[in-house]
Every structure is written in structure tokens, then in C-alpha cells.
Design a protein around this motif. Structure first.
Motif, PDB file in Angstrom:
ATOM      1  N   THR A 200       0.802  -1.228   0.000  1.00 40.13           N
ATOM      2  CA  THR A 200       0.000   0.000   0.000  1.00 40.13           C
ATOM      3  C   THR A 200       0.835   1.278   0.000  1.00 40.13           C
ATOM      4  OG1 THR A 200      -0.115  -0.061   2.434  1.00 40.13           O
ATOM      5  CG2 THR A 200      -1.902  -1.137   1.214  1.00 40.13           C
ATOM      6  N   LYS A 201       2.158   1.168   0.230  1.00 42.68           N
ATOM      7  CA  LYS A 201       2.981   2.382   0.341  1.00 42.68           C
ATOM      8  C   LYS A 201       4.392   2.121  -0.169  1.00 42.68           C
ATOM      9  CE  LYS A 201       4.558   5.739   3.872  1.00 42.68           C
ATOM     10  NZ  LYS A 201       3.927   6.933   3.294  1.00 42.68           N
ATOM     11  N   GLN A 203       8.046   2.726   0.343  1.00 45.96           N
ATOM     12  CA  GLN A 203       8.838   3.134   1.495  1.00 45.96           C
ATOM     13  C   GLN A 203      10.051   2.228   1.677  1.00 45.96           C
ATOM     14  OE1 GLN A 203       6.463   2.570   5.064  1.00 45.96           O
ATOM     15  NE2 GLN A 203       5.751   0.562   4.406  1.00 45.96           N
ATOM     16  N   LEU A 221      -1.106   0.743  -4.379  1.00 43.33           N
ATOM     17  CA  LEU A 221      -0.498   2.044  -4.189  1.00 43.33           C
ATOM     18  C   LEU A 221      -1.424   3.161  -4.667  1.00 43.33           C
ATOM     19  CD1 LEU A 221       3.019   1.088  -5.588  1.00 43.33           C
ATOM     20  CD2 LEU A 221       2.369   1.250  -3.182  1.00 43.33           C
ATOM     21  N   LYS A 223       0.003   6.597  -4.237  1.00 41.75           N
ATOM     22  CA  LYS A 223       0.863   7.778  -4.288  1.00 41.75           C
ATOM     23  C   LYS A 223       2.289   7.397  -4.649  1.00 41.75           C
ATOM     24  CE  LYS A 223       2.281  11.679  -1.281  1.00 41.75           C
ATOM     25  NZ  LYS A 223       1.767  12.765  -2.130  1.00 41.75           N
ATOM     26  N   GLU A 225       5.937   8.212  -3.981  1.00 40.26           N
ATOM     27  CA  GLU A 225       6.642   8.891  -2.893  1.00 40.26           C
ATOM     28  C   GLU A 225       7.892   8.115  -2.486  1.00 40.26           C
ATOM     29  OE1 GLU A 225       4.166   8.891   0.644  1.00 40.26           O
ATOM     30  OE2 GLU A 225       3.299   6.953   0.100  1.00 40.26           O
TER      31      GLU A 225
END
Length: 340
Positions: A200-201, A203, A221, A223, A225
Motif C-alpha cells: 500500500t505504500k 517506502q 499504491l 501515491k 513517494e
């Protein structure tokens, strides 16, 4: 490798001056051989001494043999490449004497646990894709490992790989991962494939300064980032997610391929600084404004652009308009650009 979670194996190069010895024992079943009924017990084959004509061979191929056990290999003194794809193996075993092994393929079997690899200290390539593995482990002594393929298993967490200082290629596509984590120590990693998971992210990538290829296709996802430390990133695949905006790519000046297809993007922006960009895939999004195409005029190295199945592609003059705006383009969608 397929960036969609598939596994492509690149064989290790042979040492200079060394004569390659190969013994193939590939015994595929006849095409006329009937498939066993579901209730019928599958009769497995086994490796015998007759299968190995030369115990000094460097390579053995036991693909498609219906093998149920790994055994009778202890007399191999020089073996470097062992292929056992498409069998019925449930357990990694009886490999402790094969200390010269550099490449081991156990793709598409029924293995549930990574184990009994401690003695394979020279192993550089390990392929355990398409098995039933639920946890990464058993790799403690494989410090020379350069390529690890674990796609299409049931792995829920990235773990127990921090010690693999020489790892360059990691394939974990089509598993059950929910987070990018525990990659510290992989300072040599150049290719990371995490497609078709539940992430989901974006990182925890700051520990991968050499990363050149990153695949996060078919995740959750929303975004773009935390990419600012990936200064060497050349290929970024993030299709089939829920991304709404192109952003966060300010530091990724080496990008040549950017795949954002099948997302929810309505504006082309924040890519004019990507002067090395050659492939830009934005098909199956929500781009309707023709002014967006003008944003790509700064990307003079563009070779291929995909914009099909966006609202603007419904225009009858779609191809002509794009080609007039980007006259150096060689391919638009799946068709080469032809000019009078």
C-alpha cells in the motif's frame, strides 16, 4: 524477468578458459501420455546412476522428470549448474556434497520450506519460484548469492535477507506481501521486483543506492513517494495501482522507462525534467486534456508513448495530433509512427 511477476533466469557466465561439460537428462513425458486422474497417485521418477554419464560434468538438466526426491547426486564433484524445474519435489534435501554448485533451479515444484542449503556456499543463483513457500529463511550461508527468485509463492513478509551483500536481483512478485521492508544491507541490489502483491505504500528504499529497476505493478499504491534516494533508477514499473498524480520523481533523472498504465491519472505533469526518458506508458488512465501532450515536448529522447484508452484517444485525429506534437516519436501505442 518479466515485470509482471514472472521469473526470467540469466545463466551465470562460464569462467574464461574453462571447457563446458554438459550432460542433459531431460526426459519429458510423451505428448500422448495420459494425465493421471485427480484421485490417482502420481508415480514419480527418480535419479539413478545411469542418468549421469559423467560425474565431472558442470551442468545437469532434470527438468520435466516427475521427480519426487532429490537424491543420488553425491558423486558429482564439479557440478556448477543444476536444473530441476517442473517436477514433484516437496523437500530440498541431499545437496550437502554439491559445494561447487553456482546455480540451482527448483522452479515449479511443491516445496514449502527453504532448507538444507547451508553447504552451498558458492551458490550465486537460486530459483524457487512457483512453489508453496510461506517464509523466507534458510539462506544464512549463501553470502555469494547474486540472484534470488521467489515469485509466485505464498510469502507474507520480506525478511532474513539483510546479510546478502552481493545480491543484485530480487524477484518477489506474486506473493502476499503487504509492506516493503527489511532491505537494509542489500547495497548491491540493482533490480527489485515486487509486482502483484498487496503493498500500500512506497517506502524503505533509501538503503538501495544502486537500484536501477523497480517493479511495483499490481499492488494497492495510491501515491508516488519516497523515491528521492534512488538516483540511479532507470526503469520504474508501477502500473495497475490507484495512483492519481505523477509526482515524486524530481531526483530520478536517470529514468528511461516509466510505466504508469492502468491507474487513475488525469494530468501529464512533472516529467519534463526527465530528459533521458525513452518509454512513457500511460495507457488506460483518465487523461482528457490535449494540453497534457504538450507537456512531453521537453522529453526529446522519447521513443515510445502509450496513451490508448484514455479519453483523449477517442478523438478521430488522435494519432495525427500526437505525432504533430511529438514529431520525433517512433512508436505510438502498439503501432510504429509512419510519416509522409
Amino acid at each position: 524477468m518479466s515485470e509482471n511477476g514472472g521469473s526470467n533466469v540469466t545463466h551465470a557466465p562460464e569462467s574464461p578458459g574453462k571447457v563446458r561439460k554438459t550432460v542433459s537428462v531431460d526426459a519429458r513425458p510423451s505428448v500422448d501420455e495420459p494425465e493421471p486422474a485427480e484421485t490417482e497417485e502420481v508415480i514419480g521418477d527418480e535419479i539413478t546412476a545411469e542418468d549421469i554419464e559423467d560425474f565431472n560434468c558442470l551442468e545437469l538438466d532434470f527438468n520435466h522428470r516427475r521427480l519426487k526426491d532429490i537424491k543420488n547426486l553425491e558423486n558429482l564433484k564439479c557440478i556448477e549448474r543444476l536444473y530441476m524445474r517442473w517436477n514433484l519435489l516437496k523437500k530440498i534435501e541431499n545437496l550437502s556434497t554439491l559445494v561447487t554448485l553456482r546455480e540451482l533451479e527448483l522452479y515449479d515444484n511443491q516445496i514449502t520450506v527453504i532448507e538444507n542449503l547451508d553447504c552451498l556456499v558458492n551458490l550465486e543463483i537460486l530459483d524457487l519460484s512457483f512453489n508453496r513457500i510461506t517464509q523466507i529463511g534458510g539462506l544464512e550461508n549463501l553470502e555469494k548469492l547474486e540472484k534470488l527468485f521467489l515469485c509466485a509463492n505464498k510469502i507474507q513478509k520480506i525478511e532474513n535477507i539483510k546479510h546478502l551483500k552481493n545480491l543484485q536481483y530480487l524477484e518477489l512478485g506474486d506473493n502476499k506481501l503487504r509492506a516493503i521492508e527489511n532491505l537494509e544491507g542489500l547495497s548491491s541490489l540493482t533490480s527489485l521486483f515486487l509486482g502483484k502483491n498487496k503493498i500500500t505504500k512506497i517506502q524503505n528504499l533509501e538503503c538501495l543506492p544502486q537500484l536501477e529497476v523497480l517493479s511495483l505493478q499490481s499492488n494497492r499504491l495510491t501515491k508516488l513517494e519516497n523515491l528521492e534516494t534512488l538516483l540511479k533508477l532507470e526503469q520504474f514499473y508501477v502500473s495497475e495501482n490507484g495512483i492519481k498524480e505523477i509526482e515524486g520523481l524530481e531526483a530520478n533523472l536517470e529514468l528511461t522507462t516509466l510505466d504508469l498504465s492502468s491507474n487513475k491519472i488525469s494530468q501529464i505533469k512533472n516529467v519534463d525534467h526527465l530528459l533521458k526518458l525513452e518509454e512513457f506508458w500511460l495507457n488506460d488512465n483518465e487523461v482528457a486534456d490535449w494540453n497534457c501532450v504538450e507537456k512531453l515536448t521537453a522529453n526529446k529522447q522519447l521513443v515510445t508513448v502509450y496513451l490508448e484508452r484514455n479519453p483523449l484517444a477517442k478523438d478521430a485525429a488522435y494519432r495525427r495530433k500526437v505525432m504533430l506534437t511529438l514529431p520525433w516519436l517512433q512508436q505510438l501505442d502498439a503501432t510504429m509512427c509512419r510519416r509522409e
